[in-house]
Design a protein around this motif. Structure first.
Motif, PDB file in Angstrom:
ATOM      1  N   SER A  35       0.870  -1.189   0.000  1.00  0.00           N
ATOM      2  CA  SER A  35       0.000   0.000   0.000  1.00  0.00           C
ATOM      3  C   SER A  35       0.899   1.228   0.000  1.00  0.00           C
ATOM      4  N   LYS A  36       0.617   2.163  -0.874  1.00  0.00           N
ATOM      5  CA  LYS A  36       1.516   3.320  -1.059  1.00  0.00           C
ATOM      6  C   LYS A  36       0.967   4.573  -0.372  1.00  0.00           C
ATOM      7  N   GLU A  37       1.875   5.490  -0.041  1.00  0.00           N
ATOM      8  CA  GLU A  37       1.449   6.805   0.436  1.00  0.00           C
ATOM      9  C   GLU A  37       1.740   7.831  -0.654  1.00  0.00           C
ATOM     10  N   GLY A  38       0.652   8.425  -1.195  1.00  0.00           N
ATOM     11  CA  GLY A  38       0.823   9.479  -2.195  1.00  0.00           C
ATOM     12  C   GLY A  38       0.666  10.835  -1.551  1.00  0.00           C
ATOM     13  N   CYS A  39      -0.480  11.054  -0.899  1.00  0.00           N
ATOM     14  CA  CYS A  39      -0.806  12.394  -0.399  1.00  0.00           C
ATOM     15  C   CYS A  39      -0.983  12.430   1.120  1.00  0.00           C
ATOM     16  N   ALA A  40      -1.389  11.319   1.702  1.00  0.00           N
ATOM     17  CA  ALA A  40      -1.713  11.221   3.132  1.00  0.00           C
ATOM     18  C   ALA A  40      -2.897  12.109   3.537  1.00  0.00           C
ATOM     19  N   THR A  41      -3.719  12.493   2.569  1.00  0.00           N
ATOM     20  CA  THR A  41      -4.900  13.315   2.880  1.00  0.00           C
ATOM     21  C   THR A  41      -6.182  12.755   2.244  1.00  0.00           C
ATOM     22  N   GLY A  42      -6.150  11.539   1.777  1.00  0.00           N
ATOM     23  CA  GLY A  42      -7.370  10.936   1.218  1.00  0.00           C
ATOM     24  C   GLY A  42      -7.653  11.328  -0.213  1.00  0.00           C
ATOM     25  N   ASP A  43      -6.731  12.002  -0.884  1.00  0.00           N
ATOM     26  CA  ASP A  43      -7.032  12.539  -2.211  1.00  0.00           C
ATOM     27  C   ASP A  43      -6.583  11.667  -3.384  1.00  0.00           C
ATOM     28  N   CYS A  44      -5.641  10.720  -3.172  1.00  0.00           N
ATOM     29  CA  CYS A  44      -5.080  10.039  -4.349  1.00  0.00           C
ATOM     30  C   CYS A  44      -5.455   8.566  -4.437  1.00  0.00           C
ATOM     31  N   GLY A  45      -5.771   7.933  -3.328  1.00  0.00           N
ATOM     32  CA  GLY A  45      -6.221   6.528  -3.343  1.00  0.00           C
ATOM     33  C   GLY A  45      -5.091   5.507  -3.402  1.00  0.00           C
ATOM     34  N   ALA A  46      -3.815   5.937  -3.415  1.00  0.00           N
ATOM     35  CA  ALA A  46      -2.704   4.972  -3.509  1.00  0.00           C
ATOM     36  C   ALA A  46      -2.653   4.049  -2.293  1.00  0.00           C
ATOM     37  N   CYS A  47      -3.225   4.495  -1.186  1.00  0.00           N
ATOM     38  CA  CYS A  47      -3.179   3.736   0.069  1.00  0.00           C
ATOM     39  C   CYS A  47      -4.404   2.846   0.269  1.00  0.00           C
ATOM     40  N   THR A  48      -5.259   2.735  -0.757  1.00  0.00           N
ATOM     41  CA  THR A  48      -6.545   2.042  -0.558  1.00  0.00           C
ATOM     42  C   THR A  48      -6.355   0.603  -0.055  1.00  0.00           C
ATOM     43  N   VAL A  49      -7.068   0.276   1.007  1.00  0.00           N
ATOM     44  CA  VAL A  49      -7.115  -1.095   1.513  1.00  0.00           C
ATOM     45  C   VAL A  49      -8.594  -1.474   1.632  1.00  0.00           C
ATOM     46  N   VAL A  50      -8.842  -2.736   1.899  1.00  0.00           N
ATOM     47  CA  VAL A  50     -10.229  -3.188   2.001  1.00  0.00           C
ATOM     48  C   VAL A  50     -10.488  -3.629   3.441  1.00  0.00           C
ATOM     49  N   ILE A  51     -11.640  -3.206   3.954  1.00  0.00           N
ATOM     50  CA  ILE A  51     -12.012  -3.517   5.339  1.00  0.00           C
ATOM     51  C   ILE A  51     -13.279  -4.362   5.328  1.00  0.00           C
ATOM     52  N   GLY A  52     -13.273  -5.436   6.112  1.00  0.00           N
ATOM     53  CA  GLY A  52     -14.485  -6.242   6.256  1.00  0.00           C
ATOM     54  C   GLY A  52     -15.153  -5.938   7.583  1.00  0.00           C
ATOM     55  N   ASP A  53     -16.473  -5.746   7.537  1.00  0.00           N
ATOM     56  CA  ASP A  53     -17.280  -5.612   8.764  1.00  0.00           C
ATOM     57  C   ASP A  53     -18.035  -6.913   8.940  1.00  0.00           C
ATOM     58  N   LEU A  54     -17.998  -7.458  10.141  1.00  0.00           N
ATOM     59  CA  LEU A  54     -18.667  -8.732  10.410  1.00  0.00           C
ATOM     60  C   LEU A  54     -20.097  -8.459  10.857  1.00  0.00           C
ATOM     61  N   ILE A  55     -21.050  -8.779   9.981  1.00  0.00           N
ATOM     62  CA  ILE A  55     -22.457  -8.522  10.323  1.00  0.00           C
ATOM     63  C   ILE A  55     -23.203  -9.860  10.230  1.00  0.00           C
TER      64      ILE A  55
END
Ligand SMILES: Cc1cc2nc3c(=O)[nH]c(=O)nc-3n(C[C@H](O)[C@H](O)[C@H](O)COP(=O)(O)OP(=O)(O)OC[C@H]3O[C@@H](n4cnc5c(N)ncnc54)[C@H](O)[C@@H]3O)c2cc1C
Ligand code: FES
Ligand code: FES
Length: 510
Positions: A35-55
């Protein structure tokens, strides 16, 4: 201790810095640098990961910005990173995950810096759909991912192609992705047991008075805040993490509002809607827009999908920003806020809540519990407009929400709520007075629009000049008329041809 799953591992943590982001933890503590750091402000998406919620025993996956979400809020969740998608060294094309294989086959990557983020956004889409959901859904899923060198068309083709490979196993835990099924099923059972035994998880860094609290009831939450007045609430951290990374404004103590069921509700009753202040946008937008379809474009254009998967109404309102999009909508809907502290509960109309630039009527010990929106009347009309430089993932220069009751062909109880025009979101009272009791037509709207300078003397800033803000607001009243007359469509209807991604495609193909 907090406990969560990271790919195919169970993680238990008792010490970490409260404001540490998932991305920093992955890269610095776990050596997972995919996972990469492009902007660290939520603007570029390079850091995108996937989160699972257990419902109810089932994981539900969504994309988020690893640079924004805080590590403490991973408690009880399943974090999937790009490393999990292909575990074999030197994999063949067929051994790659379908979204990776499609990106290779469609030439969706050049320098590759953005690619892990695109892969994870596509992976979240892949996990939540059994077949290709169409180009518009893909554009929404990728609205928070920037690519500076490949161009978007190959990536959009990859999004279609990944659904075309044979898939033999539909029965697994991650919907259709057998790579996680068996190990994750065992770990999920272990995690569920561990969570059931858990008290309030409180994590502290030795000797330095740093805490990340995760209260699970409103009573616990209010007591924690009363006992730790300097502690700050955190929900999705889409605003707070930007303060951490840009202003280096660190917090020693954070109280997560995400584990408190009273703040995570969405209830519809005869009285109207009750929306939990901590509920992420993406968990209520569809239900809300079923009742208020006119608000769909406003929500669809609030940040990116990653931001909407994390951010909340409570975070936006508490922030008291003059350019937050939800406030004008909620003011026009006559919403009330439910605030709570150990001293008790109080209700306050949202238009009385904002006092000055980023100042609100929220006492130090109070939390926003929920937002109440009165039941919609049959005569109720609503019109929502956001002006920003880009269609997706951009903050408003101006936001206008007009509401009224149309009775005997006359506009009554008019509210014209605006963002970006003053130090707080506010009502344009002179404009509303000029509309009240009048017939709804272009003349009336234009006459009322001419009063806008009596209501606001907006600032000039990087987003827009004062003159532009006043002029564009006047123009919006024309748009309200032409839209109601069916002569122009809302932007969301036209999303495919007007989106930022489409604009970038058009530019790339010039
Ligand atoms: C890339 C990007 C794009 C964005 N685009 C938009 C946009 O288009 N439109 C828009 O309106 N906003 C936008 N935002 C801003 C942000 O996403 C929203 O304001 C969001 O609603 C904040 O919610 P949160 O849960 O993340 O708040 P947090 O960051 O967790 O908290 C924000 C503040 O609220 C306080 N707080 C949180 N919950 C509560 C509560 N229940 N009671 C009391 N205090 C509380 C926190 O202490 C903090 O001070 C964007 C942000 C980013 C990073
Ligand atoms: S690093 Fe750019 S969005 Fe996270
Ligand atoms: S491949 Fe280089 S930024 Fe996307």
């Amino acid at each position: 201790m907090i406990q969560f799953l990271l790919n195919n591992e169970m993680i238990q943590l008792t010490k970490f810095v409260p404001n540490m982001s998932i991305l920093d933890w992955l890269r610095t503590n776990m050596g997972k640098v995919g996972s990469k750091e492009g902007c660290a402000t939520g603007d570029c998406g390079a850091c995108t990961v996937v989160i699972g919620d257990l419902i109810n025993g089932q994981w539900h996956y969504k994309s988020i910005n690893g640079c924004l979400m805080l590590l403490g809020n991973l408690h009880g969740k399943h974090l999937l990173t790009v490393e999990a998608l292909t575990t074999k060294p030197n994999p063949s094309l067929e051994q790659l995950h379908p979204v990776q294989r499609a990106m290779v086959e469609c030439h969706g990557s050049q320098c590759g810096f953005c690619t892990p983020g695109f892969i994870m956004s596509l992976f979240a889409l892949y996990m939540s759909h059994k077949s290709y959901p169409g180009r518009e859904a893909v554009i929404q899923a990728l609205g928070g991912n920037l690519c500076r060198c490949t161009g978007y068309e190959p990536i959009l083709k990859a999004a279609e192609k990944c659904f075309s490979y044979p898939d033999n196993d539909q029965s697994n835990i991650a919907h259709k992705d057998h790579r996680f099924s068996q190990q994750v099923a065992v770990l999920t059972t272990n995690l569920e047991k561990a969570l059931a035994d858990n008290e309030i998880p409180t994590v502290s860094l030795d000797g330095e008075n740093q805490q990340f609290y995760l209260p699970q009831s409103l009573k616990q939450l209010c007591e924690l805040k009363a006992n730790n007045p300097q502690a700050q609430f955190v929900a999705g951290a889409t605003d707070l993490s930007v303060e951490f990374s840009q202003l280096i404004n660190q917090k020693q103590q954070l109280i997560s509002v995400r584990y408190c069921s009273e703040l995570m509700v969405f209830e519809e009753s005869e009285q109207g809607l009750e929306i939990g202040a901590a509920l992420p946008y993406s968990e209520f937008i569809d239900k809300f827009c079923h009742i208020y379809p006119e608000a769909h474009e406003l929500f669809e254009r609030l940040g990116s999908l990653q931001v909407r998967n994390a951010g909340s109404l409570g975070g936006s309102i508490a922030n008291a920003s003059p350019i937050g999009d939800p406030a004008p909508l909620l003011i026009a809907l006559d919403a009330q806020l439910k605030l709570q502290s150990i001293r008790g509960e109080r209700l306050i109309p949202i238009d009385e809540f904002f006092l000055d630039y980023r100042k609100a009527q929220l006492a130090e010990d109070e939390v926003i519990v929920s937002i109440h929106v009165p039941k919609r009347q049959e005569t109720f009309k609503l019109s929502c407009h956001k002006i920003s430089k880009r269609i997706e993932d951009d903050i408003s220069a101006v936001c206008l929400v007009l509401s009224y009751q149309l009775e005997n062909e006359k506009m009554q109880q008019v509210k014209c709520a605006m963002g970006g025009m003053a130090a707080t979101p506010a009502l344009a009272k002179n404009v509303a007075a000029a509309l009240n009791g009048q017939a709804f037509n272009l003349d009336t709207l234009q006459t009322a629009a001419s009063k806008i300078a009596e209501d606001f003397q907006p600032l000039s800033d990087v987003r827009a000049s004062s003159t532009y803000r006043l002029q564009v607001t006047k123009n919006l009243f024309d748009r309200i008329w032409y839209q109601s007359a069916g002569q122009i469509q809302s932007l969301s209807v036209n999303l495919q041809s007007t989106s930022a991604i489409q604009t970038r495609i058009n530019h790339a193909s010039l």
